[in-house]
Design a protein around this motif. Sequence first.
Motif, PDB file in Angstrom:
ATOM      1  N   ILE A  63     110.211  12.528  43.180  1.00 55.59           N
ATOM      2  CA  ILE A  63     109.725  13.945  42.779  1.00 55.59           C
ATOM      3  C   ILE A  63     109.862  14.161  44.307  1.00 55.59           C
ATOM      4  CG2 ILE A  63     107.606  14.404  42.531  1.00 55.59           C
ATOM      5  CD1 ILE A  63     108.210  13.403  39.730  1.00 55.59           C
ATOM      6  N   PRO A  64     110.164  15.254  44.823  1.00 53.43           N
ATOM      7  CA  PRO A  64     109.823  16.297  45.766  1.00 53.43           C
ATOM      8  C   PRO A  64     108.564  17.199  46.358  1.00 53.43           C
ATOM      9  CG  PRO A  64     111.806  17.353  44.524  1.00 53.43           C
ATOM     10  CD  PRO A  64     110.909  16.367  43.879  1.00 53.43           C
ATOM     11  N   SER A  65     108.849  16.711  47.714  1.00 54.90           N
ATOM     12  CA  SER A  65     107.496  16.942  48.141  1.00 54.90           C
ATOM     13  C   SER A  65     107.867  18.398  49.063  1.00 54.90           C
ATOM     14  CB  SER A  65     106.655  15.998  48.984  1.00 54.90           C
ATOM     15  OG  SER A  65     106.021  16.657  49.571  1.00 54.90           O
ATOM     16  N   VAL A  66     107.000  19.458  49.019  1.00 55.39           N
ATOM     17  CA  VAL A  66     107.744  20.729  49.971  1.00 55.39           C
ATOM     18  C   VAL A  66     106.164  21.420  50.722  1.00 55.39           C
ATOM     19  CG1 VAL A  66     109.283  22.518  50.643  1.00 55.39           C
ATOM     20  CG2 VAL A  66     109.587  20.446  49.148  1.00 55.39           C
ATOM     21  N   VAL A  67     106.120  21.345  51.881  1.00 50.41           N
ATOM     22  CA  VAL A  67     104.900  22.471  52.307  1.00 50.41           C
ATOM     23  C   VAL A  67     105.888  24.029  53.988  1.00 50.41           C
ATOM     24  CG1 VAL A  67     102.989  22.239  54.514  1.00 50.41           C
ATOM     25  CG2 VAL A  67     104.428  20.132  53.567  1.00 50.41           C
ATOM     26  N   TYR A  68     105.472  24.339  52.244  1.00 48.54           N
ATOM     27  CA  TYR A  68     106.709  25.400  52.680  1.00 48.54           C
ATOM     28  C   TYR A  68     105.830  27.027  54.371  1.00 48.54           C
ATOM     29  CZ  TYR A  68     107.961  25.198  48.063  1.00 48.54           C
ATOM     30  OH  TYR A  68     108.459  24.527  47.644  1.00 48.54           O
ATOM     31  N   THR A  69     105.686  25.884  55.255  1.00 46.40           N
ATOM     32  CA  THR A  69     105.527  26.019  56.508  1.00 46.40           C
ATOM     33  C   THR A  69     106.485  26.796  56.926  1.00 46.40           C
ATOM     34  OG1 THR A  69     105.300  24.632  56.865  1.00 46.40           O
ATOM     35  CG2 THR A  69     103.538  25.597  56.807  1.00 46.40           C
ATOM     36  N   ASP A  70     106.440  26.868  58.561  1.00 46.16           N
ATOM     37  CA  ASP A  70     107.712  27.717  59.207  1.00 46.16           C
ATOM     38  C   ASP A  70     107.913  26.741  60.468  1.00 46.16           C
ATOM     39  OD1 ASP A  70     110.260  28.480  59.843  1.00 46.16           O
ATOM     40  OD2 ASP A  70     109.311  30.276  61.242  1.00 46.16           O
ATOM     41  N   PRO A  71     108.543  25.795  61.379  1.00 45.83           N
ATOM     42  CA  PRO A  71     109.543  25.321  59.881  1.00 45.83           C
ATOM     43  C   PRO A  71     109.089  24.398  58.376  1.00 45.83           C
ATOM     44  CG  PRO A  71     109.738  23.386  61.915  1.00 45.83           C
ATOM     45  CD  PRO A  71     108.910  25.464  61.771  1.00 45.83           C
ATOM     46  N   GLU A  72     109.749  24.667  57.431  1.00 44.29           N
ATOM     47  CA  GLU A  72     109.561  23.901  56.101  1.00 44.29           C
ATOM     48  C   GLU A  72     109.392  22.196  56.675  1.00 44.29           C
ATOM     49  OE1 GLU A  72     109.973  27.101  53.051  1.00 44.29           O
ATOM     50  OE2 GLU A  72     111.727  25.967  53.135  1.00 44.29           O
ATOM     51  N   VAL A  73     108.660  21.676  55.508  1.00 42.86           N
ATOM     52  CA  VAL A  73     108.851  20.458  55.414  1.00 42.86           C
ATOM     53  C   VAL A  73     108.985  19.696  54.113  1.00 42.86           C
ATOM     54  CG1 VAL A  73     107.275  18.033  56.091  1.00 42.86           C
ATOM     55  CG2 VAL A  73     106.716  20.193  57.391  1.00 42.86           C
ATOM     56  N   ALA A  74     110.140  18.735  54.189  1.00 43.67           N
ATOM     57  CA  ALA A  74     109.748  17.926  52.420  1.00 43.67           C
ATOM     58  C   ALA A  74     110.547  16.515  52.964  1.00 43.67           C
ATOM     59  CB  ALA A  74     111.592  18.635  52.346  1.00 43.67           C
ATOM     60  N   SER A  75     110.136  16.210  51.442  1.00 42.21           N
ATOM     61  CA  SER A  75     109.970  14.478  51.702  1.00 42.21           C
ATOM     62  C   SER A  75     110.523  14.789  50.185  1.00 42.21           C
ATOM     63  CB  SER A  75     108.594  14.391  52.032  1.00 42.21           C
ATOM     64  OG  SER A  75     109.090  12.942  52.082  1.00 42.21           O
ATOM     65  N   VAL A  76     111.151  13.471  50.253  1.00 42.61           N
ATOM     66  CA  VAL A  76     110.830  12.600  48.538  1.00 42.61           C
ATOM     67  C   VAL A  76     111.158  10.923  49.256  1.00 42.61           C
ATOM     68  CG1 VAL A  76     113.488  12.558  48.880  1.00 42.61           C
ATOM     69  CG2 VAL A  76     112.668  12.600  46.287  1.00 42.61           C
ATOM     70  N   GLY A  77     110.663  10.253  48.315  1.00 48.70           N
ATOM     71  CA  GLY A  77     110.763   8.721  48.437  1.00 48.70           C
ATOM     72  C   GLY A  77     109.682   8.808  49.131  1.00 48.70           C
ATOM     73  N   LYS A  78     110.731   7.015  49.595  1.00 52.15           N
ATOM     74  CA  LYS A  78     109.524   6.288  50.804  1.00 52.15           C
ATOM     75  C   LYS A  78     109.553   6.578  51.901  1.00 52.15           C
ATOM     76  CE  LYS A  78     107.714   3.003  47.479  1.00 52.15           C
ATOM     77  NZ  LYS A  78     109.082   2.158  46.470  1.00 52.15           N
ATOM     78  N   THR A  79     108.244   6.726  53.078  1.00 47.37           N
ATOM     79  CA  THR A  79     108.474   6.678  54.387  1.00 47.37           C
ATOM     80  C   THR A  79     108.919   5.447  54.764  1.00 47.37           C
ATOM     81  OG1 THR A  79     105.996   5.696  54.371  1.00 47.37           O
ATOM     82  CG2 THR A  79     106.059   8.437  53.493  1.00 47.37           C
ATOM     83  N   GLU A  80     109.208   5.498  56.457  1.00 48.26           N
ATOM     84  CA  GLU A  80     109.556   4.297  56.753  1.00 48.26           C
ATOM     85  C   GLU A  80     108.410   3.087  57.253  1.00 48.26           C
ATOM     86  OE1 GLU A  80     110.961   5.539  60.485  1.00 48.26           O
ATOM     87  OE2 GLU A  80     111.131   3.298  61.408  1.00 48.26           O
ATOM     88  N   ASN A  81     106.922   3.487  57.216  1.00 50.31           N
ATOM     89  CA  ASN A  81     106.501   2.610  57.028  1.00 50.31           C
ATOM     90  C   ASN A  81     106.030   1.726  56.444  1.00 50.31           C
ATOM     91  OD1 ASN A  81     105.397   3.236  59.497  1.00 50.31           O
ATOM     92  ND2 ASN A  81     104.307   4.135  59.574  1.00 50.31           N
TER      93      ASN A  81
END
Length: 462
Positions: free
Chosen positions: A343-361
Motif C-alpha cells: 500500500i503506497p503512501s504519498v505526501v504531496y509536498t514539494d518535493p513529494e515523499v512516497a513510500s511502499v513496503g518496509k523501512t530499513e529499520n
Amino acid sequence: MDKFDAIVIGSGPGGYVCAIKLAQLGVNVACVEGNASLGGTCLNVGCIPSKALLNASHNYHNSIENFSKMGIEVERPSVNWSKMLSYKDAMIKDNTKGIEYLFKKNKITLINGWASFVDNNTISVNGKNFEADHFVIASGSEATSLNNIKFDEQVIVSSTGALELKKIPEKMIVIGAGVIGLEMGSIYSRLGTEITILEFYDKVLNGMDHDISKNFKSILQKQGFKFHLSSSVSNIAKEKKGVKVTYEERNSNNSYELYADVVLVATGRKPFTENLKLENIGVMINPKGQIETDKNWRTTTKNIFAIGDVTPGPMLAHKAEEEGIAVAEIIAGQAGHVNFEVIPSVVYTDPEVASVGKTENELKEEGIDIKVGKFSFMGNGRAKTVFSNSGFVKVIADSNNDRILGAHIIGPAAGDLIHEICVAMEFGASTEDLARTCHAHPTFSEAVREAALACGVGAIHS
Ligand code: NAI
C-alpha cells in the motif's frame, strides 16, 4: 419498505468505489450519504481541496523562485486568495459531481441522510426504513482535537478549517509533523506564512524511513519551516488576537509559549461512527473506536462489513478503495483480496515523499539480511532541468534473493514514481528485474532504475 441486496453507508473513496463495484457485479445496491455532496472527507475537505491549494501555491512559488532563472520575466505575481479558494471549490464540485454521474450510470440508488441501524437487516434514514442482506460501513473518520480543545475552525483549526481560512495568516503554528501538518504547512509557507511546527517525536513523518525523515526536515527548513521536535503541546488558548500555544520540551520538561494568528491541530484522526447506533447490531469496537473485522472485512455481525478509516490500518483513501473493491467481490460471491504489504503512501509536498513496503529499520529489526541501493536526484538530468534535484530514491531488497522489500522516495513526482515499485513488488520482482528494464531518457523514473542498479554493482550516474 425499500429492499436492496446491499447498502453501503458512506460515499467516501471506500464507500462509493464499493457501491460502483457492487453494481458492476450485478448486485442491487444503495449508498447512504448524510452530507449534501458525495465523496466524503477526501473529495470535500481532504485530498482534493488540499491538492488544489498545493498546486496553486506551488505555481505561485515557482513563478517567484524559478521563472526568471528560465528567462521568463513577469512582474512579481500576487495572490488573490478568494479566487484561489474558488478554484479549490470548483475542483471539489467537479469531482463530487463526477461521483453523482457514476452513481446514475451504474444505477446505484442514492439515499440522502444519516443512517442508523435498527437491526442487522434494517437501517433507518430520516425516519424511513431500508432493508438489505448486506451492509458495508464506510463512515470514515474525523479530526481529533487536543485535550478536548474545541476547533472553532477560524483560529483553532483542523485541516477542514485550514482549507477555508478567511485570509492568509502571517504566522501559523502547526501541531503535528505528520502528513496533514506538512502538506497544509507547505501550502501556507509558499504563500508567505511563517510556519512553526511542534512535534511530539524527534523527527518529522515518524514511521517513515529514517533517511526520508532526516532529508525532508532539512529541505523544509531551507523552505523556511521552523521546527520544535520532541515537544508536547499541553494547551491552546485563544487570545484577543490570535492564539497562544503552550508546549513542553520533552527532554528538559521546560515549558514554552508561542503566539500565532492561527493554530492547525494535525495530531491524527479518529473513526466516525456517530448516528450509526452500532449498539443495535452488536458490532465489536476496539478501544480506539475502530470497528473490528475479520480478514474478509466482516464485523462480528456477519452480514455487516466495515472498510476504510473506520477500521484499523492506515487512514488512506486508496486503502479504503481497495477494501471497497474486495468487499464488493466477496458480497458478489467472489474472492476479494488486498495485499497490505504493498500500500503506497504519498505526501504531496514539494518535493513529494512516497513510500511502499518496509523501512530499513523495520527490516533490520525483523533480522532480515538486506541491501540498500540509493540514488540522488542530483544525478538525474530531468530533475535538474526543473530545479528539483534535492532528494533520492532508496530501494531495499533481500540480500539472499534480491527481492524488493520496500522503496522510499523524496523528489520530483515521487508519488507517481512509487507505483513502478508497487507493480514490481506485486510481481515479486528483484532489483535486477528493475535494473534490466529499459527506462526512457530523460525521465525522473531513471532515478528508480539507478537505485535498483545501486543494489548491484552500482548506479551509472553517481
Ligand atoms: P499523523 O498521525 O500522520 O500525524 C500526527 C502527528 O502529531 C504525529 O507525528 C504525532 O506525534 C503528533 N502529535 C500528536 N499529539 C501531539 C502533541 N500533543 N504535541 C505535539 N505533537 C503531537 O496525523 P495527521 O497528519 O493528522 O493525518 C491524519 C490521517 O490522515 C493520517 O492517517 C494520514 O495518513 C491521513 N492523511 C493522509 C494524507 C496523504 O496520504 N497524503 C493526507 C492527509 C491525511
